[in-house]
Design a protein around this motif. Structure first.
Motif, PDB file in Angstrom:
ATOM      1  N   ILE A   1       0.839  -1.204   0.000  1.00  0.00           N
ATOM      2  CA  ILE A   1       0.000   0.000   0.000  1.00  0.00           C
ATOM      3  C   ILE A   1       0.868   1.246   0.000  1.00  0.00           C
ATOM      4  O   ILE A   1       0.511   2.268  -0.603  1.00  0.00           O
ATOM      5  CB  ILE A   1      -0.965  -0.023   1.201  1.00  0.00           C
TER       6      ILE A   1
ATOM      7  N   GLN B   1       1.767   1.702  -3.572  1.00  0.00           N
ATOM      8  CA  GLN B   1       0.576   2.101  -4.319  1.00  0.00           C
ATOM      9  C   GLN B   1       0.205   3.557  -4.056  1.00  0.00           C
ATOM     10  O   GLN B   1      -0.143   4.303  -4.980  1.00  0.00           O
ATOM     11  CB  GLN B   1      -0.595   1.193  -3.960  1.00  0.00           C
TER      12      GLN B   1
ATOM     13  N   ILE C   1      -0.738  -7.223  -7.379  1.00  0.00           N
ATOM     14  CA  ILE C   1       0.090  -6.201  -8.008  1.00  0.00           C
ATOM     15  C   ILE C   1      -0.486  -5.703  -9.333  1.00  0.00           C
ATOM     16  O   ILE C   1      -0.230  -4.566  -9.745  1.00  0.00           O
ATOM     17  CB  ILE C   1       1.524  -6.743  -8.217  1.00  0.00           C
TER      18      ILE C   1
ATOM     19  N   PHE D   1      -2.294  -2.155 -10.087  1.00  0.00           N
ATOM     20  CA  PHE D   1      -1.652  -0.858 -10.270  1.00  0.00           C
ATOM     21  C   PHE D   1      -2.177  -0.129 -11.507  1.00  0.00           C
ATOM     22  O   PHE D   1      -2.432   1.074 -11.466  1.00  0.00           O
ATOM     23  CB  PHE D   1      -0.130  -1.031 -10.399  1.00  0.00           C
TER      24      PHE D   1
ATOM     25  N   ALA E   1      -5.826   1.037 -10.913  1.00  0.00           N
ATOM     26  CA  ALA E   1      -5.926   1.896  -9.727  1.00  0.00           C
ATOM     27  C   ALA E   1      -5.405   3.298 -10.009  1.00  0.00           C
ATOM     28  O   ALA E   1      -6.029   4.298  -9.621  1.00  0.00           O
ATOM     29  CB  ALA E   1      -5.166   1.270  -8.559  1.00  0.00           C
ATOM     30  N   PHE E   2      -4.269   3.425 -10.684  1.00  0.00           N
ATOM     31  CA  PHE E   2      -3.707   4.741 -10.963  1.00  0.00           C
ATOM     32  C   PHE E   2      -4.550   5.499 -11.994  1.00  0.00           C
ATOM     33  O   PHE E   2      -4.766   6.707 -11.877  1.00  0.00           O
ATOM     34  CB  PHE E   2      -2.260   4.616 -11.449  1.00  0.00           C
TER      35      PHE E   2
ATOM     36  N   THR F   1      -7.729  -7.064  -7.628  1.00  0.00           N
ATOM     37  CA  THR F   1      -7.354  -6.654  -8.978  1.00  0.00           C
ATOM     38  C   THR F   1      -8.573  -6.575  -9.889  1.00  0.00           C
ATOM     39  O   THR F   1      -8.770  -5.592 -10.616  1.00  0.00           O
ATOM     40  CB  THR F   1      -6.317  -7.627  -9.555  1.00  0.00           C
TER      41      THR F   1
ATOM     42  N   ASN G   1     -10.821  -3.510  -9.125  1.00  0.00           N
ATOM     43  CA  ASN G   1     -10.286  -2.249  -9.630  1.00  0.00           C
ATOM     44  C   ASN G   1     -10.463  -2.116 -11.135  1.00  0.00           C
ATOM     45  O   ASN G   1     -10.765  -1.030 -11.647  1.00  0.00           O
ATOM     46  CB  ASN G   1      -8.812  -2.119  -9.256  1.00  0.00           C
TER      47      ASN G   1
END
Length: 479
Positions: free
Chosen positions: A75, A78, A154, A157, A160-161, A217, A220
């Motif tokens: 986290i 992240q 993982i 990412f 999420a971004f 994952t 998201n």
């Protein structure tokens, strides 16, 4: 094709109402109108992690400790990416306040570029979480379990971004209710996916920690798909064509996001890194301590979601005022956010003091004798969490207001000094050189947060004297 989107100055109404001419009552109403969906959305977002923690905890204390160890670093990594991409929100808000909407689409598009670059930079670090933890002496069994979770989680990412970029765009335009709806749907989907994949229900395989990573994952990805689908199909937002000419560079915007967002990311890294190191310190004390730390930290994070959501609204409100060249609007938006946050955090502090054992019992079976030590430690940690609620809320309110005027480097320095010059040394000394042990580590966290909060309040109060507004043709304002 040139970008020809135009709007009259004062389009800030999309994010509540225009800032110019606001009374204090109007500013509070505008802040809450914009902020309450973001607050609930943050609570729903936190529910994703809370669901993982609770369900993994049902597997047993060993799995809970491993998940806590995994999340401590994962986290942290992240949130650095989240911090960098969150620079899109004040940049879009400032463009709206100035009536310069040509920059809105360019900022969002380059925000997606930055998100992709961040994935490439951060992925290798997170993937090697196992060797990192082994090198610093963590329990090998916990490290092996933590590595399983991270290697499946993982892949979040990428969505999420990019999700933060899309959320920033909608927040600046005042479309916070759709953010709420999508995030709540995500929380529900995460619960169902966790239930199916962690425990092997409904015909799915029992994957335990791997199942938690896969579920996070997939959720998201689903949330990003829903949000982008809404933006490109809704008649109000599709005119921005945020995905059009996606591969066309705009280097000035690209590097501006890094300039503003980089310090945000590093400040989040400094703060979350302190809590990560606290988890590692607890790990050196024992498995029970790190599991109890995880429970206390999760409850603190739940309380923190309200000032965090309100802080996102504060950044937009202050950013719009800056775009309008309105010093009074900046002043009122910042102080209104601080007062509202302190009032709420006073309530959460009282709750944490009043019913610590009942709250801790939500995470572990209190009838299982094996959990007794974890439950007792977690309840003692909550007493310290209750103490620093006001400081925690104040620092996020003030840093959010400063981000709205693109002041991110000063708060970064304040954060590094407060968290690492004060918080970490106090945590280490009290945790390992007194009988306080885990409680002493939490007291160190509280000391670091208090120092940062006080200095950030001073910086916002004297923002003109610190030169924060010197390039913006705004006069100095009274505090």
């Amino acid at each position: 094709m040139h970008e020809t989107i135009t709007t009259p100055k004062g389009a800030a109404g999309a994010a509540g109402t225009p800032v110019a001419g606001h009374s204090w009552g109007q500013e509070f109403r505008a802040l809450f109108q914009l902020g309450w969906p973001l607050i609930v959305a943050q609570l729903a977002q936190n529910a994703l992690i809370t669901t993982d923690v609770i369900m993994v905890g049902w597997l047993g204390g060993k799995y809970l400790a491993a998940a806590a160890l995994a999340n401590a670093l994962f986290i942290c990594i992240q949130l650095f990416g989240v911090g960098v991409t969150s620079a899109v929100a004040p940049m879009v808000a400032q463009a709206i306040g100035a009536g310069d909407l040509r920059q809105v689409r360019r900022t969002v598009r380059q925000g997606f570029w930055v998100a992709i670059v961040l994935v490439a930079l951060l992925f290798p670090i997170a993937w090697n979480i196992g060797p990192i933890y082994t090198a610093i002496g963590q329990d090998p069994e916990l490290v092996a379990l933590a590595e399983i979770f991270v290697h499946y989680a993982i892949w979040l990412f990428v969505p999420a971004f990019m999700l933060i970029v899309a959320r920033s765009f909608l927040s600046a335009l005042g479309a916070t209710r759709v953010i709420l709806v999508i995030t709540v749907l995500g929380a529900v989907l995460n619960f169902l996916a966790d239930y199916a994949l962690i425990f092997g229900n409904w015909g799915f395989p029992r994957l335990e920690l791997a199942g938690a990573g896969i579920a996070t994952t997939l959720v998201n990805l689903a949330m990003l798909a829903m949000m982008l689908g809404y933006i490109v199909t809704h008649r109000r937002y599709r005119r921005y064509h945020i995905l059009a000419r996606f591969f066309e560079p705009d280097w000035s915007r690209f590097f501006e996001i890094w300039r503003i967002g980089g310090p945000i990311g590093f400040m989040l890294l400094a703060e979350v890194g302190l809590f990560t190191c606290a988890a590692l310190l607890q790990g050196w004390l024992g498995t029970a301590e790190v599991a109890a730390h995880s429970v206390a930290l999760q409850l603190a994070a739940i309380a923190f979601m309200v000032p965090l959501g309100l802080g996102q609204a504060t950044t937009v409100r202050v950013g719009i005022a800056l775009g309008e060249a309105n010093p009074e609007g900046i002043r009122k938006a910042g102080w209104a956010a601080l007062l509202a946050t302190l009032l709420f955090m006073s309530l959460t502090s009282a709750v944490l003091f009043a019913i610590p054992h009942q709250l801790v019992g939500l995470f572990l079976d209190p009838t299982n004798p094996e959990n007794f030590r974890i439950l007792t430690l977690a309840a003692s940690y909550l007493a310290i969490v209750a103490l620093f609620q006001l400081a925690d809320g104040a620092q996020v309110a003030m840093v959010s207001a400063l981000r709205g005027i693109s002041d991110t480097r000063g708060p970064l320095i304040i954060g590094i000094v407060g968290y690492w010059g004060v918080g970490f040394p106090v945590a280490y000394l009290l945790g390992f050189h007194t009988e306080l042990r885990g409680v002493g580590i939490w007291l160190g966290l509280a000391a670091g947060l208090a120092v940062v909060a006080i200095v950030l309040i001073i910086r916002f109060a004297r923002r003109g004297h610190f030169g924060v507004l010197r390039n913006l043709a705004l006069s100095s304002q009274p505090a």
